[in-house]
Design an enzyme around this catalytic site. Sequence first.
Site, PDB file in Angstrom:
ATOM      1  N   HIS A 183      -0.148 -11.105  -1.467  1.00  0.00           N
ATOM      2  CA  HIS A 183       0.123 -10.722  -0.078  1.00  0.00           C
ATOM      3  C   HIS A 183      -0.748  -9.519   0.333  1.00  0.00           C
ATOM      4  O   HIS A 183      -1.365  -9.523   1.401  1.00  0.00           O
ATOM      5  CB  HIS A 183       1.611 -10.398   0.081  1.00  0.00           C
ATOM      6  CG  HIS A 183       1.932  -9.630   1.318  1.00  0.00           C
ATOM      7  ND1 HIS A 183       1.858 -10.182   2.574  1.00  0.00           N
ATOM      8  CD2 HIS A 183       2.319  -8.335   1.499  1.00  0.00           C
ATOM      9  CE1 HIS A 183       2.181  -9.260   3.473  1.00  0.00           C
ATOM     10  NE2 HIS A 183       2.469  -8.136   2.853  1.00  0.00           N
ATOM     11  N   HIS A 188      -3.371  -8.432   3.827  1.00  0.00           N
ATOM     12  CA  HIS A 188      -3.703  -7.138   4.435  1.00  0.00           C
ATOM     13  C   HIS A 188      -5.175  -6.748   4.353  1.00  0.00           C
ATOM     14  O   HIS A 188      -5.721  -6.224   5.317  1.00  0.00           O
ATOM     15  CB  HIS A 188      -2.895  -6.011   3.781  1.00  0.00           C
ATOM     16  CG  HIS A 188      -1.460  -5.969   4.187  1.00  0.00           C
ATOM     17  ND1 HIS A 188      -1.045  -5.594   5.449  1.00  0.00           N
ATOM     18  CD2 HIS A 188      -0.328  -6.272   3.507  1.00  0.00           C
ATOM     19  CE1 HIS A 188       0.277  -5.645   5.524  1.00  0.00           C
ATOM     20  NE2 HIS A 188       0.742  -6.063   4.352  1.00  0.00           N
ATOM     21  N   GLU A 228       2.737  -6.983   9.972  1.00  0.00           N
ATOM     22  CA  GLU A 228       3.186  -8.022   9.029  1.00  0.00           C
ATOM     23  C   GLU A 228       3.309  -9.406   9.672  1.00  0.00           C
ATOM     24  O   GLU A 228       2.934 -10.399   9.066  1.00  0.00           O
ATOM     25  CB  GLU A 228       4.543  -7.641   8.421  1.00  0.00           C
ATOM     26  CG  GLU A 228       4.520  -6.436   7.498  1.00  0.00           C
ATOM     27  CD  GLU A 228       3.749  -6.661   6.205  1.00  0.00           C
ATOM     28  OE1 GLU A 228       3.348  -7.801   5.900  1.00  0.00           O
ATOM     29  OE2 GLU A 228       3.515  -5.655   5.498  1.00  0.00           O
ATOM     30  N   SER A 247      -0.533 -14.621   4.332  1.00  0.00           N
ATOM     31  CA  SER A 247      -0.403 -14.833   2.886  1.00  0.00           C
ATOM     32  C   SER A 247       0.699 -15.832   2.553  1.00  0.00           C
ATOM     33  O   SER A 247       1.090 -15.953   1.404  1.00  0.00           O
ATOM     34  CB  SER A 247      -0.131 -13.502   2.178  1.00  0.00           C
ATOM     35  OG  SER A 247       1.120 -12.964   2.576  1.00  0.00           O
TER      36      SER A 247
HETATM   37  N1  NLE Z   1       6.223 -13.623   2.916  1.00  0.00           N
HETATM   38  C1  NLE Z   1       5.009 -12.952   2.523  1.00  0.00           C
HETATM   39  C2  NLE Z   1       4.246 -13.806   1.511  1.00  0.00           C
HETATM   40  O1  NLE Z   1       4.767 -14.784   1.032  1.00  0.00           O
HETATM   41  O2  NLE Z   1       3.118 -13.502   1.215  1.00  0.00           O
HETATM   42  C3  NLE Z   1       5.282 -11.589   1.954  1.00  0.00           C
HETATM   43  C4  NLE Z   1       5.949 -10.674   2.945  1.00  0.00           C
HETATM   44  C5  NLE Z   1       6.048  -9.234   2.507  1.00  0.00           C
HETATM   45  C6  NLE Z   1       6.634  -8.384   3.584  1.00  0.00           C
HETATM   46 FE   FE2 Z   2       2.763  -6.247   3.760  1.00  0.00          FE
END
Ligand code: NLE
Ligand code: FE2
Length: 325
Positions: A183, A188, A228, A247
């Site tokens: 993630h 990011h 996010e 992600s």
């Molecule tokens: N749901 C995201 C993922 O699966 O990559 C992660 C979120 C973190 C806040």
């Molecule tokens: Fe994050």
Amino acid sequence: MLTKLELYKPDRQAQSPWFPTSVWELDKCGTVVTKYEPEIDIRHPGYGDAGYIARRAHLAEVASKFRHGDPIPIIDYTAAEHRTWKEVFTKLKTLFPTLACMEFRRSLENFERDGIFSPEHIPQLEDVSRYLKRKTGFQLRPCGGLLTARDFLASLAFRVFQATQYVRHTSSPHHSPEPDVIHELLGHAPMFADPTMAQFSQEIGLMSLGASDEEIEKLSTVYWFIIEFGLCKENGTLRAIGAGLLSAFGELQHALSDVPEHLPFEPKKTAVQPYQDDDYQPIYFVAESIGDAMSKLRRYAKSIQRPFSVVFDPYTKTIKKVQTA
Ligand code: NLE
Ligand code: FE2
């Protein structure tokens, strides 16, 4: 005249919470909150998997020993961990051309061209950190899990992003309820390579320094819904800017479908919108663009009550507190 008693009584009104004023002080800002621990939380895909729990704890421990200025420890990821990355990366890549925003697509292309990302290996935080420093001055530091909003936002003020280094459980490659290295890196890092996103992120961080608990809660909600899980408009269609979407294969499609509600990003409203952190969001906020979201946030910032303002000195990476009241 003040009595002795009054003199020694702390003036609660005038006090604001401690905050780091130098990038070196981020060593004091790594407070992990216990949420979605695989030892105790059935919602964690690694719940009850002793091997996974030990691995995650080990990598969290390595991160907790990190001090600013150290090289980020190189992790010898296992073949299974690299496979998880490959699975997530290759699958998401099929969605990016139509669902990811232009800033992300552009950065990802550069990351691949410059050999920072490849489907075969989980990139090392150290390599990505060095690369980001050249692009926007952002750098990474490893952390042991989900941090308190105050610590996490404070690091953004210094263009430092605190990133986990462990990998999501193999049973759930396409959605993780907690941040993991996939993630952080896939979601990011390409966004922090964009100058506007880097600026926007730093400004949220600067607004958070010394803010009240209530303001921190609001700022972290804005962070949640933009950085996010934010969406933006691109030539009349919706695109993802949020790392939590970029992600996660399932939620990325869900967010851009007509199942959830799409509301215009309006910091005052967004800041108080309750959110979902163990499943897909029922509501997403749509910014006109990252730049537009930043202008709106700047206007909103004027409503934050702080008896001082902060100035960031990029040469020394320190914060100067300027008394305004
Ligand atoms: N749901 C995201 C993922 O699966 O990559 C992660 C979120 C973190 C806040
Ligand atoms: Fe994050």
